[in-house]
Design an enzyme around this catalytic site. Structure first.
Site, PDB file in Angstrom:
ATOM      1  N   THR A 136      -8.774 -13.906 -18.928  1.00 27.66           N
ATOM      2  CA  THR A 136      -9.985 -14.386 -18.303  1.00 27.66           C
ATOM      3  C   THR A 136      -9.638 -15.619 -17.491  1.00 27.66           C
ATOM      4  O   THR A 136      -8.522 -16.129 -17.560  1.00 27.66           O
ATOM      5  CB  THR A 136     -11.028 -14.768 -19.368  1.00 27.66           C
ATOM      6  OG1 THR A 136     -10.536 -15.902 -20.099  1.00 27.66           O
ATOM      7  CG2 THR A 136     -11.293 -13.620 -20.324  1.00 27.66           C
ATOM      8  N   GLU A 178     -13.755  -2.607 -26.107  1.00 31.59           N
ATOM      9  CA  GLU A 178     -12.611  -3.238 -25.444  1.00 31.59           C
ATOM     10  C   GLU A 178     -12.177  -2.347 -24.293  1.00 31.59           C
ATOM     11  O   GLU A 178     -12.028  -1.143 -24.454  1.00 31.59           O
ATOM     12  CB  GLU A 178     -11.470  -3.434 -26.454  1.00 31.59           C
ATOM     13  CG  GLU A 178     -10.186  -3.982 -25.872  1.00 31.59           C
ATOM     14  CD  GLU A 178     -10.359  -5.352 -25.236  1.00 31.59           C
ATOM     15  OE1 GLU A 178     -10.033  -5.471 -24.041  1.00 31.59           O
ATOM     16  OE2 GLU A 178     -10.834  -6.282 -25.917  1.00 31.59           O
ATOM     17  N   SER A 197      -5.028 -19.047 -19.283  1.00 32.71           N
ATOM     18  CA  SER A 197      -3.890 -19.150 -18.372  1.00 32.71           C
ATOM     19  C   SER A 197      -2.600 -18.671 -19.029  1.00 32.71           C
ATOM     20  O   SER A 197      -1.559 -18.626 -18.381  1.00 32.71           O
ATOM     21  CB  SER A 197      -3.717 -20.597 -17.906  1.00 32.71           C
ATOM     22  OG  SER A 197      -3.455 -21.426 -19.023  1.00 32.71           O
ATOM     23  N   HIS A 218      -0.510 -24.457 -25.734  1.00 30.93           N
ATOM     24  CA  HIS A 218      -0.400 -25.910 -25.684  1.00 30.93           C
ATOM     25  C   HIS A 218       0.326 -26.453 -26.918  1.00 30.93           C
ATOM     26  O   HIS A 218       0.153 -25.948 -28.015  1.00 30.93           O
ATOM     27  CB  HIS A 218      -1.780 -26.541 -25.565  1.00 30.93           C
ATOM     28  CG  HIS A 218      -2.453 -26.202 -24.272  1.00 30.93           C
ATOM     29  ND1 HIS A 218      -2.258 -26.923 -23.122  1.00 30.93           N
ATOM     30  CD2 HIS A 218      -3.299 -25.195 -23.941  1.00 30.93           C
ATOM     31  CE1 HIS A 218      -2.957 -26.389 -22.141  1.00 30.93           C
ATOM     32  NE2 HIS A 218      -3.597 -25.334 -22.609  1.00 30.93           N
TER      33      HIS A 218
END
Length: 98
Positions: A15, A5, A19, A23
């Site tokens: 990544t 890591e 985002s 959700h």
């Protein structure tokens, strides 16, 4: 197998596929696997943040409709969310925003 890591803890980067949005499940097709797990998973984040301290903030979501056609889509999202068990959904009018 060795996993390396780059950061000193989990959740220290993002990544292109991350985002940072948690959700709720109002847009998922009812009956899908995602619809089944999205809302329950969403509800786990406050506890996970208390345990792991990754900086979760509950901001909510605002989907805007600017035409009659878009309002129909908004109403469909509301129906999907209700079917998927998502709580606290409501359609507001622009007067409530200002």
């Amino acid at each position: 197998t060795l996993l390396v890591e780059s950061a000193d803890d989990v959740s220290q980067g993002a990544t292109k596929g991350n985002s940072g949005i948690v959700h709720a499940g109002y847009d998922d097709k009812p009956g899908s696997v995602r619809a089944k797990f999205c809302w329950p998973g969403n509800q786990m984040f406050p506890q996970l943040d208390r345990e792991l301290r990754f900086g979760y903030q509950k901001n909510g979501s605002l989907v805007v409709a600017t035409s009659t056609k878009e309002l129909e889509v908004l109403e469909e999202l509301m129906e999907r969310g209700n079917i998927n068990g998502v709580e606290n959904l409501r359609i507001i009018q622009k007067e409530e925003l200002f």
